[in-house]
Write a protein that holds these residues in place. Sequence first.
Motif, PDB file in Angstrom:
ATOM      1  N   ARG B   2      27.997  24.218  33.616  1.00  0.00           N
ATOM      2  CA  ARG B   2      28.185  24.658  34.471  1.00  0.00           C
ATOM      3  C   ARG B   2      26.786  26.754  35.332  1.00  0.00           C
ATOM      4  NH1 ARG B   2      33.336  26.187  33.754  1.00  0.00           N
ATOM      5  NH2 ARG B   2      33.896  25.103  35.184  1.00  0.00           N
ATOM      6  N   LEU B   3      26.195  26.240  35.736  1.00  0.00           N
ATOM      7  CA  LEU B   3      25.338  27.050  35.685  1.00  0.00           C
ATOM      8  C   LEU B   3      25.134  28.426  36.848  1.00  0.00           C
ATOM      9  CD1 LEU B   3      21.934  27.513  34.869  1.00  0.00           C
ATOM     10  CD2 LEU B   3      21.578  25.271  36.553  1.00  0.00           C
ATOM     11  N   LEU B   4      24.681  29.496  36.552  1.00  0.00           N
ATOM     12  CA  LEU B   4      24.821  30.104  37.767  1.00  0.00           C
ATOM     13  C   LEU B   4      23.487  31.079  38.279  1.00  0.00           C
ATOM     14  CD1 LEU B   4      26.365  32.095  40.244  1.00  0.00           C
ATOM     15  CD2 LEU B   4      26.599  33.208  37.912  1.00  0.00           C
ATOM     16  N   TYR B   5      22.932  30.292  39.067  1.00  0.00           N
ATOM     17  CA  TYR B   5      21.335  31.201  39.821  1.00  0.00           C
ATOM     18  C   TYR B   5      21.989  32.830  39.839  1.00  0.00           C
ATOM     19  CZ  TYR B   5      19.579  26.227  39.793  1.00  0.00           C
ATOM     20  OH  TYR B   5      18.558  25.453  39.666  1.00  0.00           O
ATOM     21  N   HIS B   6      21.133  33.854  39.378  1.00  0.00           N
ATOM     22  CA  HIS B   6      21.390  34.938  39.923  1.00  0.00           C
ATOM     23  C   HIS B   6      20.746  35.937  39.271  1.00  0.00           C
ATOM     24  CE1 HIS B   6      22.946  37.310  35.965  1.00  0.00           C
ATOM     25  NE2 HIS B   6      22.797  36.018  35.702  1.00  0.00           N
ATOM     26  N   ARG B  17      30.192  36.738  38.266  1.00  0.00           N
ATOM     27  CA  ARG B  17      29.895  36.497  37.358  1.00  0.00           C
ATOM     28  C   ARG B  17      31.565  37.627  36.652  1.00  0.00           C
ATOM     29  NH1 ARG B  17      25.124  40.306  35.625  1.00  0.00           N
ATOM     30  NH2 ARG B  17      25.369  39.860  34.097  1.00  0.00           N
ATOM     31  N   LEU B  18      31.813  38.367  37.180  1.00  0.00           N
ATOM     32  CA  LEU B  18      33.051  38.593  36.848  1.00  0.00           C
ATOM     33  C   LEU B  18      34.120  37.841  36.709  1.00  0.00           C
ATOM     34  CD1 LEU B  18      32.744  42.646  37.515  1.00  0.00           C
ATOM     35  CD2 LEU B  18      32.865  42.079  34.962  1.00  0.00           C
ATOM     36  N   ALA B  19      34.438  37.075  38.021  1.00  0.00           N
ATOM     37  CA  ALA B  19      35.545  36.495  38.632  1.00  0.00           C
ATOM     38  C   ALA B  19      35.202  35.135  37.732  1.00  0.00           C
ATOM     39  CB  ALA B  19      35.004  35.630  40.000  1.00  0.00           C
ATOM     40  N   LEU B  20      33.863  34.853  37.040  1.00  0.00           N
ATOM     41  CA  LEU B  20      33.769  33.317  36.550  1.00  0.00           C
ATOM     42  C   LEU B  20      34.354  33.711  34.777  1.00  0.00           C
ATOM     43  CD1 LEU B  20      30.158  32.426  37.596  1.00  0.00           C
ATOM     44  CD2 LEU B  20      32.655  31.165  37.010  1.00  0.00           C
ATOM     45  N   HIS B  21      33.869  35.431  34.174  1.00  0.00           N
ATOM     46  CA  HIS B  21      34.184  35.110  33.036  1.00  0.00           C
ATOM     47  C   HIS B  21      36.158  35.890  33.207  1.00  0.00           C
ATOM     48  CE1 HIS B  21      30.704  35.754  31.368  1.00  0.00           C
ATOM     49  NE2 HIS B  21      30.177  37.059  31.750  1.00  0.00           N
ATOM     50  N   GLU B  22      36.392  36.178  34.090  1.00  0.00           N
ATOM     51  CA  GLU B  22      38.035  36.853  33.872  1.00  0.00           C
ATOM     52  C   GLU B  22      39.216  34.857  34.404  1.00  0.00           C
ATOM     53  OE1 GLU B  22      40.271  38.990  34.295  1.00  0.00           O
ATOM     54  OE2 GLU B  22      38.480  40.997  34.327  1.00  0.00           O
ATOM     55  N   LYS B  23      38.650  33.876  34.632  1.00  0.00           N
ATOM     56  CA  LYS B  23      38.939  32.723  34.525  1.00  0.00           C
ATOM     57  C   LYS B  23      38.380  31.756  33.324  1.00  0.00           C
ATOM     58  CE  LYS B  23      39.437  32.473  40.360  1.00  0.00           C
ATOM     59  NZ  LYS B  23      41.065  32.318  39.366  1.00  0.00           N
ATOM     60  N   LEU B  25      36.014  31.029  32.818  1.00  0.00           N
ATOM     61  CA  LEU B  25      34.865  29.416  32.383  1.00  0.00           C
ATOM     62  C   LEU B  25      33.608  29.753  32.012  1.00  0.00           C
ATOM     63  CD1 LEU B  25      36.339  28.922  36.232  1.00  0.00           C
ATOM     64  CD2 LEU B  25      36.404  28.066  34.498  1.00  0.00           C
ATOM     65  N   PHE B  26      33.414  29.225  31.468  1.00  0.00           N
ATOM     66  CA  PHE B  26      31.886  29.121  30.670  1.00  0.00           C
ATOM     67  C   PHE B  26      30.666  29.096  31.927  1.00  0.00           C
ATOM     68  CE2 PHE B  26      34.507  29.165  26.987  1.00  0.00           C
ATOM     69  CZ  PHE B  26      34.465  30.071  26.296  1.00  0.00           C
ATOM     70  N   PHE B  27      30.088  29.897  31.604  1.00  0.00           N
ATOM     71  CA  PHE B  27      28.176  29.394  32.440  1.00  0.00           C
ATOM     72  C   PHE B  27      27.382  29.638  31.657  1.00  0.00           C
ATOM     73  CE2 PHE B  27      28.039  33.689  34.809  1.00  0.00           C
ATOM     74  CZ  PHE B  27      28.824  33.822  34.222  1.00  0.00           C
ATOM     75  N   GLU B  28      26.211  28.080  32.039  1.00  0.00           N
ATOM     76  CA  GLU B  28      24.792  28.742  32.013  1.00  0.00           C
ATOM     77  C   GLU B  28      24.372  30.041  33.282  1.00  0.00           C
ATOM     78  OE1 GLU B  28      22.313  25.854  31.128  1.00  0.00           O
ATOM     79  OE2 GLU B  28      23.578  25.315  29.005  1.00  0.00           O
ATOM     80  N   GLU B  29      22.867  30.780  32.437  1.00  0.00           N
ATOM     81  CA  GLU B  29      22.536  31.884  33.963  1.00  0.00           C
ATOM     82  C   GLU B  29      21.109  31.700  34.167  1.00  0.00           C
ATOM     83  OE1 GLU B  29      23.593  36.040  32.779  1.00  0.00           O
ATOM     84  OE2 GLU B  29      25.357  35.256  31.651  1.00  0.00           O
ATOM     85  N   LEU B  71      35.912  29.365  43.448  1.00  0.00           N
ATOM     86  CA  LEU B  71      37.014  29.839  42.281  1.00  0.00           C
ATOM     87  C   LEU B  71      38.537  29.049  42.105  1.00  0.00           C
ATOM     88  CD1 LEU B  71      33.737  31.517  40.821  1.00  0.00           C
ATOM     89  CD2 LEU B  71      34.491  29.115  39.981  1.00  0.00           C
ATOM     90  N   GLU B  72      38.701  29.958  43.572  1.00  0.00           N
ATOM     91  CA  GLU B  72      40.326  30.245  43.066  1.00  0.00           C
ATOM     92  C   GLU B  72      41.670  29.136  43.742  1.00  0.00           C
ATOM     93  OE1 GLU B  72      40.856  33.137  42.407  1.00  0.00           O
ATOM     94  OE2 GLU B  72      43.001  33.344  42.801  1.00  0.00           O
ATOM     95  N   GLU B  73      40.620  28.060  44.384  1.00  0.00           N
ATOM     96  CA  GLU B  73      41.105  27.211  44.183  1.00  0.00           C
ATOM     97  C   GLU B  73      41.143  26.059  43.464  1.00  0.00           C
ATOM     98  OE1 GLU B  73      39.516  25.166  48.082  1.00  0.00           O
ATOM     99  OE2 GLU B  73      41.014  27.011  49.609  1.00  0.00           O
ATOM    100  N   VAL B  74      39.967  25.264  42.641  1.00  0.00           N
ATOM    101  CA  VAL B  74      39.783  24.375  42.001  1.00  0.00           C
ATOM    102  C   VAL B  74      40.715  25.217  40.271  1.00  0.00           C
ATOM    103  CG1 VAL B  74      37.965  23.184  39.984  1.00  0.00           C
ATOM    104  CG2 VAL B  74      37.841  23.990  42.714  1.00  0.00           C
ATOM    105  N   TYR B  75      40.365  26.660  39.982  1.00  0.00           N
ATOM    106  CA  TYR B  75      40.695  27.072  38.819  1.00  0.00           C
ATOM    107  C   TYR B  75      41.768  28.073  38.971  1.00  0.00           C
ATOM    108  CZ  TYR B  75      36.839  24.562  38.205  1.00  0.00           C
ATOM    109  OH  TYR B  75      35.613  23.921  37.251  1.00  0.00           O
ATOM    110  N   PRO B  76      42.842  27.832  39.831  1.00  0.00           N
ATOM    111  CA  PRO B  76      43.817  28.905  40.108  1.00  0.00           C
ATOM    112  C   PRO B  76      44.122  30.271  39.727  1.00  0.00           C
ATOM    113  CG  PRO B  76      44.668  26.499  40.250  1.00  0.00           C
ATOM    114  CD  PRO B  76      43.298  26.931  39.710  1.00  0.00           C
ATOM    115  N   GLU B  77      44.304  29.528  37.523  1.00  0.00           N
ATOM    116  CA  GLU B  77      44.476  30.714  36.274  1.00  0.00           C
ATOM    117  C   GLU B  77      43.877  31.253  35.728  1.00  0.00           C
ATOM    118  OE1 GLU B  77      48.080  31.703  36.736  1.00  0.00           O
ATOM    119  OE2 GLU B  77      48.525  30.326  38.151  1.00  0.00           O
TER     120      GLU B  77
END
Lengths: 222, 222
Positions: B2-6, B17-23, B25-29, B71-77
């Motif tokens: 997973r990759l996030l441009y930011h 980024r906060l939403a990804l971390h709360e869920k 979900l690891f990601f490259e930046e 993110l909420e739809e694909v990773y609901p928890e």
Amino acid sequence: MRLLYHHPLLASARKVRLALHEKRLFFEEKISLPWEREEAILRLNPAGEMPVLVDEDGTTVFDPVTICEYLEEVYPEPALIRGTPAERAEARRLAAWFDHKFQREVIQHLVVEKLVKRAMANHAPDSRALKVGRDFLVTHLQYIGELTEQRGWVAGSALTLADLAAAANISLVDYCGDVPWESYPAAKEWYVRIKSRPSFRSLLRDVVPGIPPAPIYADLDF
Amino acid sequence: MRLLYHHPLLASARKVRLALHEKRLFFEEKISLPWEREEAILRLNPAGEMPVLVDEDGTTVFDPVTICEYLEEVYPEPALIRGTPAERAEARRLAAWFDHKFQREVIQHLVVEKLVKRAMANHAPDSRALKVGRDFLVTHLQYIGELTEQRGWVAGSALTLADLAAAANISLVDYCGDVPWESYPAAKEWYVRIKSRPSFRSLLRDVVPGIPPAPIYADLDF
């Protein structure tokens, strides 16, 4: 009875009205001037902004994007955000495109100058701003044409919230008579289809006091 | 992967980024300057804007609100938009409050003047804009204090997207050292809680090149 606070000059409220009509949800309308922060609206919404929806059970919802998501959850049929998560994301990001990018590039320059400033304070439009708005409008008409030629509708093969957001915004420019439809036949073909839907009828009856719409505004055969 | 441009200066990307971390979900930046429209980002997103998420299966999502809904739809928890439709609407409308109203009233005046203009072109901030931003900031700190004292978190009894949107925006003002925490103890108590969450760690390591953060920025005991 369901109640919507809105004003015909607000593209975001036009989008919400289209969504309510597409879902065949009846509602009463309370029209207020967006630049006069009415006590009743401030009591409902601390941001003081329209549209505000008061649903049948008294649930009060504001922020136009939030209202559309709420309608989709409570009244899922017919769906306006549909398909796989990727397809749903495509509908949402294109709705946001018109809510924000079109708003900033076209509405702020064309509609604010020609309709809002005149309705608010009888100000004449700034011709430089009008030119900026018309130049940006062209890129959006091209984009709508490309998307709808490939897909049928803006975000895919079925009508979604993205079409409602696009049409809500464009309808305000069309009220001014500023859309060069003849040069953008693909965008026009899409707008003919959406303008003919029953959900569009109430928008076509809108009149801003003192500023009549362009003759083609309510014409389905423009 | 997973990759996030930011970019650390974008509040909307901080929220994602906060939403990804709360869920969890690891990601490259991939960090790019927001004012340099990079070819790679324009290829992904015709609006040329960050953040852009490329998910593990290649699904590309942009527009920050759309990314959070995806993110909420694909990773609901764990859920970041939760409860009844009315509770979910409350989380969304308060997230929009910070995404738009706080952005327009505080970020545009304080953070754009102190960080963005300096990072872009080494411009000195306009002191009148700073005053406007600081005045607006007070009303937002009061609002956060009222909401969190009554409810626990911004939109209810649990952490939601509204807290992430609020904290993402405020963290940029805090980077500048411009939040008068001592005068707003209720807002401070909430910020202490959210700042201590593991999801916040990556934000606290952010450094804008040439502009070090205020000393309290990364301090959990401020």
